[in-house]
Structure formats: structure tokens, C-alpha cells
Design a protein around this motif. Structure first.
Motif, PDB file in Angstrom:
ATOM      1  N   ARG A  44      45.466  47.205  36.212  1.00  0.00           N
ATOM      2  CA  ARG A  44      45.794  46.122  37.135  1.00  0.00           C
ATOM      3  C   ARG A  44      44.608  45.162  37.203  1.00  0.00           C
ATOM      4  O   ARG A  44      43.498  45.499  36.777  1.00  0.00           O
ATOM      5  CB  ARG A  44      46.092  46.670  38.527  1.00  0.00           C
ATOM      6  CG  ARG A  44      44.955  47.504  39.087  1.00  0.00           C
ATOM      7  CD  ARG A  44      45.229  48.035  40.471  1.00  0.00           C
ATOM      8  NE  ARG A  44      45.157  46.975  41.472  1.00  0.00           N
ATOM      9  CZ  ARG A  44      45.232  47.214  42.783  1.00  0.00           C
ATOM     10  NH1 ARG A  44      45.420  48.436  43.229  1.00  0.00           N
ATOM     11  NH2 ARG A  44      45.135  46.225  43.635  1.00  0.00           N
ATOM     12  N   GLU A  45      44.849  43.984  37.716  1.00  0.00           N
ATOM     13  CA  GLU A  45      43.754  43.047  37.950  1.00  0.00           C
ATOM     14  C   GLU A  45      43.016  43.455  39.215  1.00  0.00           C
ATOM     15  O   GLU A  45      43.632  43.806  40.217  1.00  0.00           O
ATOM     16  CB  GLU A  45      44.287  41.622  38.092  1.00  0.00           C
ATOM     17  CG  GLU A  45      44.870  41.073  36.808  1.00  0.00           C
ATOM     18  CD  GLU A  45      45.334  39.636  36.956  1.00  0.00           C
ATOM     19  OE1 GLU A  45      45.384  39.143  38.111  1.00  0.00           O
ATOM     20  OE2 GLU A  45      45.640  39.005  35.929  1.00  0.00           O
ATOM     21  N   HIS A  46      41.689  43.418  39.143  1.00  0.00           N
ATOM     22  CA  HIS A  46      40.885  43.725  40.326  1.00  0.00           C
ATOM     23  C   HIS A  46      41.176  42.701  41.423  1.00  0.00           C
ATOM     24  O   HIS A  46      41.439  41.530  41.149  1.00  0.00           O
ATOM     25  CB  HIS A  46      39.401  43.724  39.964  1.00  0.00           C
ATOM     26  CG  HIS A  46      38.537  44.378  40.985  1.00  0.00           C
ATOM     27  ND1 HIS A  46      38.168  43.757  42.155  1.00  0.00           N
ATOM     28  CD2 HIS A  46      37.962  45.611  41.028  1.00  0.00           C
ATOM     29  CE1 HIS A  46      37.408  44.571  42.861  1.00  0.00           C
ATOM     30  NE2 HIS A  46      37.259  45.705  42.206  1.00  0.00           N
ATOM     31  N   ALA A  47      41.122  43.159  42.659  1.00  0.00           N
ATOM     32  CA  ALA A  47      41.486  42.297  43.791  1.00  0.00           C
ATOM     33  C   ALA A  47      40.600  41.067  43.906  1.00  0.00           C
ATOM     34  O   ALA A  47      41.065  39.999  44.354  1.00  0.00           O
ATOM     35  CB  ALA A  47      41.447  43.104  45.083  1.00  0.00           C
ATOM     36  N   TYR A  48      39.314  41.185  43.522  1.00  0.00           N
ATOM     37  CA  TYR A  48      38.426  40.035  43.717  1.00  0.00           C
ATOM     38  C   TYR A  48      37.343  39.878  42.656  1.00  0.00           C
ATOM     39  O   TYR A  48      36.681  38.845  42.611  1.00  0.00           O
ATOM     40  CB  TYR A  48      37.757  40.101  45.088  1.00  0.00           C
ATOM     41  CG  TYR A  48      36.986  41.373  45.360  1.00  0.00           C
ATOM     42  CD1 TYR A  48      35.671  41.529  44.934  1.00  0.00           C
ATOM     43  CD2 TYR A  48      37.586  42.416  46.051  1.00  0.00           C
ATOM     44  CE1 TYR A  48      34.967  42.693  45.184  1.00  0.00           C
ATOM     45  CE2 TYR A  48      36.885  43.583  46.319  1.00  0.00           C
ATOM     46  CZ  TYR A  48      35.583  43.724  45.884  1.00  0.00           C
ATOM     47  OH  TYR A  48      34.900  44.885  46.137  1.00  0.00           O
ATOM     48  N   MET A  49      37.140  40.858  41.765  1.00  0.00           N
ATOM     49  CA  MET A  49      36.084  40.747  40.764  1.00  0.00           C
ATOM     50  C   MET A  49      36.545  39.891  39.586  1.00  0.00           C
ATOM     51  O   MET A  49      37.578  40.153  38.975  1.00  0.00           O
ATOM     52  CB  MET A  49      35.674  42.134  40.267  1.00  0.00           C
ATOM     53  CG  MET A  49      34.947  42.968  41.300  1.00  0.00           C
ATOM     54  SD  MET A  49      33.356  42.254  41.803  1.00  0.00           S
ATOM     55  CE  MET A  49      32.420  42.417  40.278  1.00  0.00           C
ATOM     56  N   ILE A  50      35.755  38.832  39.294  1.00  0.00           N
ATOM     57  CA  ILE A  50      36.061  37.890  38.216  1.00  0.00           C
ATOM     58  C   ILE A  50      34.969  38.008  37.154  1.00  0.00           C
ATOM     59  O   ILE A  50      33.780  38.086  37.470  1.00  0.00           O
ATOM     60  CB  ILE A  50      36.101  36.435  38.742  1.00  0.00           C
ATOM     61  CG1 ILE A  50      37.092  36.322  39.900  1.00  0.00           C
ATOM     62  CG2 ILE A  50      36.458  35.463  37.626  1.00  0.00           C
ATOM     63  CD1 ILE A  50      38.510  36.632  39.550  1.00  0.00           C
ATOM     64  N   ASP A  51      35.371  38.025  35.883  1.00  0.00           N
ATOM     65  CA  ASP A  51      34.369  38.139  34.823  1.00  0.00           C
ATOM     66  C   ASP A  51      33.767  36.769  34.505  1.00  0.00           C
ATOM     67  O   ASP A  51      34.162  35.745  35.079  1.00  0.00           O
ATOM     68  CB  ASP A  51      34.956  38.814  33.580  1.00  0.00           C
ATOM     69  CG  ASP A  51      36.065  38.014  32.918  1.00  0.00           C
ATOM     70  OD1 ASP A  51      36.086  36.774  33.050  1.00  0.00           O
ATOM     71  OD2 ASP A  51      36.928  38.633  32.245  1.00  0.00           O
ATOM     72  N   GLU A  55      38.136  35.200  34.258  1.00  0.00           N
ATOM     73  CA  GLU A  55      39.347  36.012  34.304  1.00  0.00           C
ATOM     74  C   GLU A  55      39.164  37.168  35.280  1.00  0.00           C
ATOM     75  O   GLU A  55      38.056  37.719  35.404  1.00  0.00           O
ATOM     76  CB  GLU A  55      39.660  36.578  32.918  1.00  0.00           C
ATOM     77  CG  GLU A  55      39.961  35.538  31.857  1.00  0.00           C
ATOM     78  CD  GLU A  55      41.307  34.881  32.074  1.00  0.00           C
ATOM     79  OE1 GLU A  55      42.199  35.535  32.656  1.00  0.00           O
ATOM     80  OE2 GLU A  55      41.456  33.717  31.663  1.00  0.00           O
ATOM     81  N   PRO A  56      40.242  37.576  35.975  1.00  0.00           N
ATOM     82  CA  PRO A  56      40.134  38.780  36.813  1.00  0.00           C
ATOM     83  C   PRO A  56      39.797  39.997  35.956  1.00  0.00           C
ATOM     84  O   PRO A  56      40.349  40.173  34.866  1.00  0.00           O
ATOM     85  CB  PRO A  56      41.539  38.918  37.424  1.00  0.00           C
ATOM     86  CG  PRO A  56      42.152  37.558  37.295  1.00  0.00           C
ATOM     87  CD  PRO A  56      41.568  36.958  36.055  1.00  0.00           C
ATOM     88  N   MET A  57      38.869  40.814  36.417  1.00  0.00           N
ATOM     89  CA  MET A  57      38.549  42.041  35.691  1.00  0.00           C
ATOM     90  C   MET A  57      39.725  43.003  35.750  1.00  0.00           C
ATOM     91  O   MET A  57      40.373  43.140  36.798  1.00  0.00           O
ATOM     92  CB  MET A  57      37.303  42.700  36.295  1.00  0.00           C
ATOM     93  CG  MET A  57      36.028  41.923  36.079  1.00  0.00           C
ATOM     94  SD  MET A  57      34.574  42.833  36.704  1.00  0.00           S
ATOM     95  CE  MET A  57      33.261  41.695  36.243  1.00  0.00           C
ATOM     96  N   ARG A  58      40.002  43.654  34.646  1.00  0.00           N
ATOM     97  CA  ARG A  58      41.096  44.621  34.576  1.00  0.00           C
ATOM     98  C   ARG A  58      40.546  46.030  34.757  1.00  0.00           C
ATOM     99  O   ARG A  58      39.586  46.405  34.090  1.00  0.00           O
ATOM    100  CB  ARG A  58      41.844  44.471  33.256  1.00  0.00           C
ATOM    101  CG  ARG A  58      42.645  43.178  33.181  1.00  0.00           C
ATOM    102  CD  ARG A  58      42.928  42.732  31.766  1.00  0.00           C
ATOM    103  NE  ARG A  58      43.677  41.476  31.737  1.00  0.00           N
ATOM    104  CZ  ARG A  58      43.140  40.269  31.865  1.00  0.00           C
ATOM    105  NH1 ARG A  58      41.829  40.144  32.050  1.00  0.00           N
ATOM    106  NH2 ARG A  58      43.885  39.185  31.835  1.00  0.00           N
TER     107      ARG A  58
END
Length: 364
Positions: A44-51, A55-58
Motif C-alpha cells: 500500500r502507499e504510506h499514509a504520509y511518507m514521500i520519496d 511519489e508515496p513510499m510503498r
């Protein structure tokens, strides 16, 4: 007249009496095994962590655990359902098959290594959980903070305790979580975080979290029930580590595999392989070299199960969960045979292997 000394007898097997699991694809052992068999994915995509590519971290996150829990508190929350499930038979019955005396149940737990955002080694917190579940029956307890290979180290310790008669049974557990924000940022900085965008690393891994637990006893003392027999354990050490710049040709993993396979030399060809390959080229290359060296012992070295594509990389939780999949495959009748090789590879250099014989369903 031959002067070759006779080979030493194989060490006595351990019986896996019960298994518990808590993973991104299942809340217990049976649902987890069924989900992996069906190819379900817990990403799933992490709720708030962005790489750094925006992109949302998976990630692969377990449902039902407070997202705000960090460190040892989170690991204990993950471990609790798996441990409780593995101990359900002992906790529910005082019958002869389940009776143990005070101080006669050992606990060996695989734990994450030191890393940014990771938990400290929390022996006291784990001991409190085990004491809550087992009371005075809790015996020796040890944590192995070495990640992926820690479960094999814990299994080797369990075997030593049981052989020495120090305990009647041992819980071998593993728990890990890569989901702390500091850990995710570190993984990306180390180019280990998988992402699908053009600026991401396609050869990284999906960070996961999970817990698994096994209840084991000497095979001769376990009169009924159970899932499988642990026939062999082997440990090794790799010096050419991931990201070191040196070419790893699988020497440490070969050492671990050969030590385990030598213990079951009379058992025939290994039918199945379950491992912690996670999409990183380093691990694939390591096993590629190693598989060539032991290919005569395996039915097909290229045919293996790597469940990180379902539940992400679960680090120190790998060994009990991989054993669950092998034992469940035997029970359900879709294993290629009774013998399974399990292996794990830690970033710190530890390598572990085990051979189990699952109870195989007989179908008409």
C-alpha cells in the motif's frame, strides 16, 4: 580395510507443535498461508511518507496496529498475536501432552539489527510479554538482534537447549518492522527502497513488518499433533556485504546451506525452497552462485518461493513465517515433496539455513 571414520548420526529432529503469525496479508497462521498461496499482495502507499521523486513510499503494513507506535513498543504489539497463537494449546490445556513445569519453556527471538529508526534490543519488554503469557513456566530467554538470519540463530539455540535437557519446549519467534520514518528515509538513502517511478529504484525492496512464532519440542517427546519436523540447521558468515563494492559469490550462504544439507545427507533430494529474496540484485546473485554449488542436493534450485512479493521484506520475522508456508504446503498437498530448504541472508553478514520435513497430505 577402510580407515574412513563412520559418519556421525544426524542430530535428533525437533517437532513444530504450533505456529503463530501476524502479517500484512493475514492475522493468523492459516490466513497468512492461504493469502500467500493465492498470491495476494499486502502493499500500500504510506499514509504520509514521500520519496525524493515525489511519489508515496510503498510499504507492506500490518492492519490493526496503532500507526503511532514506534520502536520496541511496535515490535511487541506485532509479536503479541503471533506468540499468543503459537502458545494457544499450552495456555488452554493442562493435559499431559501440553504440561510443562516451571521454568521449562525457553524463548528465542529474532530481532532487528541496529539501524536508523530501529528499536533498541528490548529483552526486558519481550520478557514481560512472555512472562504475561507463560507465568512461572517461562525459562531461558534470548534475543538475536541480527535481522534476517536471526531466526536461524534462534532455532539453533532452541536445538541446543532441547538437546541439553534444559527445557521441555521452546518458542522460536521473529519480529521486525521497517516502517519507522527514519528507517524508510535511510533505506532510500542507501538505495534499497523500491519504487515504480522513473526516478525510483526498481531493484530495491518493499519495506514490510510482521511477526511469526513456532512452538518446538524434541520430536520423541512430542507424542501427537504438530506441523513438521526440523531436521537440520546451518549457520554461516559472509564477508562481502551488500553495498560494500565487493562481489559476493555466495560463500557465506553456501557455508550455511552445506552445514544444513550435510545433516540430512541420507534424506534424499530437497523438494522445495523458501527464502527471503526481496528483489535486490545482491541477493539474487548470491543465491545464483550458491545454488550452483548445491544443485545436486536440490530438485530444482531455480524453483523457489520468495514471499516478499506478498508481504514485503519482513527481516527478522522471516524464518518462522517461511516455515509456516512450507509446512502449510505439505498439509494442503501442494508441496512438491516433504523436504524444504529455508534460508535467510542478513545485511550484517549472517547467513542461515534449515531443512524441515513437513507432514504431507495423502490424496487419493
Amino acid at each position: 580395510m577402510s580407515t574412513t571414520p563412520p559418519s556421525s548420526p544426524a542430530p535428533p529432529a525437533l517437532r513444530v507443535l504450533a505456529i503463530g503469525a501476524f502479517t500484512p496479508v493475514g492475522g493468523d497462521a492459516r490466513s497468512t498461508a492461504a493469502a500467500v498461496r493465492a498470491g495476494l499482495c499486502g502493499f500500500r502507499e504510506h499514509a504520509y511518507m514521500i520519496d525524493t521523486a515525489g511519489e508515496p513510499m510503498r510499504v507492506a503494513q500490518v492492519a490493526g496496529v496503532d500507526a503511532d507506535l514506534r520502536g520496541a513498543e511496535r515490535l511487541v504489539a506485532l509479536l503479541t498475536p503471533a506468540l499468543t497463537e503459537a502458545l494457544a494449546g499450552i495456555l488452554a490445556s493442562a493435559g499431559a501432552a501440553n504440561a510443562t513445569h516451571d521454568g521449562r519453556i525457553g524463548v528465542a527471538v529474532a530481532w532487528p539489527p541496529t539501524r536508523p529508526g530501529g528499536p533498541d534490543e528490548a529483552t526486558d519488554a519481550v520478557r514481560a510479554l512472555c512472562r504475561d503469557r507463560l507465568g512461572a513456566r517461562l525459562g531461558p530467554l534470548q534475543l538475536f538482534a541480527s535481522g534476517h538470519a536471526g531466526g536461524f540463530e534462534a532455532l539453533d539455540q532452541a536445538r541446543a537447549w532441547l538437546r541439553a535437557g534444559q527445557v521441555d519446549a521452546v518458542v522460536v519467534a521473529g519480529v521486525d518492522s521497517y516502517l519507522a520514518p527514519e528507517t524508510l528515509e535511510w533505506l532510500e538513502a542507501e538505495e534499497q527502497l523500491h519504487g515504480a517511478g522513473p526516478l525510483n529504484n526498481a531493484w530495491g525492496f518493499i519495506p514490510g513488518e510482521a511477526a511469526g512464532a513456532l512452538l518446538l519440542a524434541n520430536a520423541g517427546a512430542a507424542t501427537s499433533g504438530g506441523w513438521a519436523d526440523v531436521l537440520a540447521v546451518g549457520l554461516g558468515r559472509e564477508s562481502k556485504l551488500n553495498k560494500s563494492g565487493e562481489v559476493c559469490i555466495g560463500e557465506g550462504l553456501t557455508q550455511a546451506l552445506r552445514r544444513a544439507l550435510d545433516e540430512v545427507a541420507g534424506e534424499g533430494v530437497i523438494d522445495n525452497v523458501v527464502c527471503d529474496m526481496n528483489g535486490e540484485a545482491y541477493r539474487a546473485d548470491e543465491y545464483g552462485f550458491c545454488g550452483l554449488r548445491v544443485r545436486d542436493r536440490l530438485r530444482d534450485p531455480t524453483d523457489f518461493l520468495a514471499p516478499a512479493d506478498c508481504w514485503g521484506d519482513v527481516g527478522a520475522a522471516g524464518l518462522p513465517l517461511h516455515l509456516l508456508l512450507a509446512a502449510s504446503a505439505g498439509r494442503k498437498g501442494h508441496a512438491k515433496g516433504p523436504l524444504t530448504l529455508l534460508w535467510g541472508s542478513s545485511d550484517g553478514g549472517g547467513r542461515g539455513a534449515a531443512v524441515i520435513r513437513a507432514d504431507v497430505a495423502v490424496r487419493a
